[in-house]
Write a protein that holds these residues in place. Structure first.
Motif, PDB file in Angstrom:
ATOM      1  N   CYS A   1       0.852  -1.201   0.000  1.00  0.00           N
ATOM      2  CA  CYS A   1       0.000   0.000   0.000  1.00  0.00           C
ATOM      3  C   CYS A   1       0.881   1.241   0.000  1.00  0.00           C
ATOM      4  O   CYS A   1       1.997   1.213   0.525  1.00  0.00           O
ATOM      5  N   LYS A   2       0.353   2.309  -0.570  1.00  0.00           N
ATOM      6  CA  LYS A   2       1.060   3.577  -0.516  1.00  0.00           C
ATOM      7  C   LYS A   2       1.057   4.060   0.928  1.00  0.00           C
ATOM      8  O   LYS A   2       0.038   3.990   1.608  1.00  0.00           O
TER       9      LYS A   2
ATOM     10  N   THR B   1       7.444   9.401  -2.775  1.00  0.00           N
ATOM     11  CA  THR B   1       6.453   8.322  -2.717  1.00  0.00           C
ATOM     12  C   THR B   1       7.071   7.162  -1.967  1.00  0.00           C
ATOM     13  O   THR B   1       8.217   6.788  -2.216  1.00  0.00           O
TER      14      THR B   1
ATOM     15  N   TRP C   1       6.079   3.164  -0.634  1.00  0.00           N
ATOM     16  CA  TRP C   1       5.192   2.012  -0.633  1.00  0.00           C
ATOM     17  C   TRP C   1       5.597   1.118   0.529  1.00  0.00           C
ATOM     18  O   TRP C   1       6.790   0.912   0.758  1.00  0.00           O
TER      19      TRP C   1
ATOM     20  N   ASN D   1      10.788  12.046  -6.770  1.00  0.00           N
ATOM     21  CA  ASN D   1      10.463  12.437  -8.140  1.00  0.00           C
ATOM     22  C   ASN D   1      11.145  13.761  -8.465  1.00  0.00           C
ATOM     23  O   ASN D   1      10.919  14.757  -7.794  1.00  0.00           O
TER      24      ASN D   1
ATOM     25  N   THR E   1       6.093  -2.787  -7.634  1.00  0.00           N
ATOM     26  CA  THR E   1       5.058  -1.786  -7.380  1.00  0.00           C
ATOM     27  C   THR E   1       5.580  -0.391  -7.681  1.00  0.00           C
ATOM     28  O   THR E   1       4.904   0.408  -8.343  1.00  0.00           O
ATOM     29  N   ALA E   2       6.778  -0.087  -7.220  1.00  0.00           N
ATOM     30  CA  ALA E   2       7.359   1.236  -7.461  1.00  0.00           C
ATOM     31  C   ALA E   2       7.568   1.477  -8.957  1.00  0.00           C
ATOM     32  O   ALA E   2       7.196   2.540  -9.482  1.00  0.00           O
TER      33      ALA E   2
ATOM     34  N   THR F   1       6.107   0.053 -11.539  1.00  0.00           N
ATOM     35  CA  THR F   1       4.813   0.166 -12.213  1.00  0.00           C
ATOM     36  C   THR F   1       4.187   1.529 -11.956  1.00  0.00           C
ATOM     37  O   THR F   1       3.662   2.169 -12.875  1.00  0.00           O
ATOM     38  N   SER F   2       4.246   1.991 -10.727  1.00  0.00           N
ATOM     39  CA  SER F   2       3.687   3.296 -10.376  1.00  0.00           C
ATOM     40  C   SER F   2       4.386   4.417 -11.139  1.00  0.00           C
ATOM     41  O   SER F   2       3.738   5.331 -11.652  1.00  0.00           O
ATOM     42  N   ILE F   3       5.695   4.334 -11.224  1.00  0.00           N
ATOM     43  CA  ILE F   3       6.450   5.360 -11.956  1.00  0.00           C
ATOM     44  C   ILE F   3       6.087   5.323 -13.431  1.00  0.00           C
ATOM     45  O   ILE F   3       5.851   6.358 -14.056  1.00  0.00           O
TER      46      ILE F   3
ATOM     47  N   ASP G   1       3.344   4.366 -14.742  1.00  0.00           N
ATOM     48  CA  ASP G   1       1.968   4.838 -14.916  1.00  0.00           C
ATOM     49  C   ASP G   1       1.868   6.359 -14.934  1.00  0.00           C
ATOM     50  O   ASP G   1       0.881   6.908 -15.405  1.00  0.00           O
ATOM     51  N   THR G   2       2.885   7.044 -14.417  1.00  0.00           N
ATOM     52  CA  THR G   2       2.791   8.505 -14.309  1.00  0.00           C
ATOM     53  C   THR G   2       3.776   9.259 -15.185  1.00  0.00           C
ATOM     54  O   THR G   2       3.619  10.455 -15.375  1.00  0.00           O
TER      55      THR G   2
END
Length: 173
Positions: free
Chosen positions: A5-6, A59, A61, A84, A112-113, A115-117, A119-120
Motif C-alpha cells: 500500500c502507498k 512516494t 510504498w 520524483n 510496485t514502485a 509500475t507506479s512510476i 503509470d505517471t
C-alpha cells in the motif's frame, strides 16, 4: 501473503523502525561499526521519516503481512521510497525486515514502485546508489534491470573509504 500500500503520514514511525532495524542488519559487515552507531539512530529516523513522507515529491510504498485479502497496518515488514525529480526518479530506500528476507517482498516492492512510476511518467529515468561491496543488493537490482552507470561516490570515514556506485535503469511504456 503480503500486501503493498502507498504509505500515509501515519506510517512514518513504522517505516523508521523498519529502516533502523534493516539498516543495522544490511550494513553490519559492510561498514565500520562506529559509522553504523553514529548514522543509525532510531529517534533521528523517526523525525526524518515524518518529514520525508510529507514531502510532495516523495512516494513510499509499504509491505504489510496479510491474510485473506486483508492487511494489518500494525505489521509492516518492508518499504521502498523514491524521489520524483520531473522525469527522473531516485530510489532512495528499499528495506525489508531481516526475518522477512527471501520471501519476494523486495521484488513486490520494486515491481510496485516501477509500475507506479511508469503509470505517471513517459520514459522515466531511474537511478539509485548502492554500496559497492553490497553484492546481494547489486545482484537484486541487476535482476530488476538496473546496470552500473560507472559513477561512484566516495566518503572517507575514519580510516575507511565508503564507496557507493550509481545504478540506472531506462524504462519505456
Amino acid at each position: 501473503m503480503f500486501s503493498i500500500c502507498k504509505a500515509s503520514q501515519e506510517d512514518f514511525s513504522d517505516i523508521a523502525n523498519i529502516h533502523f532495524i534493516s539498516w543495522n542488519a544490511a550494513y553490519l559487515k559492510l561498514l565500520p561499526e562506529s559509522y553504523i552507531n553514529k548514522e543509525n539512530n532510531l529517534f533521528e529516523k523517526v523525525e526524518m521519516w515524518e518529514k520525508i513522507i510529507a514531502h510532495p515529491d516523495v512516494t513510499v510504498w509499504v509491505a504489510y503481512e496479510s491474510s485473506n485479502d486483508d492487511y494489518d497496518k500494525h505489521n509492516s515488514v518492508g518499504f521502498i521510497g523514491y524521489f520524483n525529480k520531473g522525469s527522473e526518479y531516485e530510489i532512495t530506500t528499499l528495506y525489508v525486515l531481516p526475518e522477512y528476507h527471501s520471501l519476494g517482498i523486495g521484488t513486490q516492492l520494486m515491481s510496485t514502485a516501477l509500475t507506479s512510476i511508469l503509470d505517471t511518467t513517459h520514459k522515466p529515468r531511474l537511478y539509485l546508489w548502492v554500496l559497492k561491496d553490497n553484492l546481494s543488493a547489486i545482484h537484486f537490482y541487476k535482476k530488476h534491470g538496473f546496470t552500473s552507470s560507472g559513477e561512484i561516490s566516495e566518503t572517507l570515514y575514519e580510516d575507511a573509504k565508503i564507496v557507493d556506485i550509481k545504478m540506472t535503469i531506462e524504462m519505456a511504456l
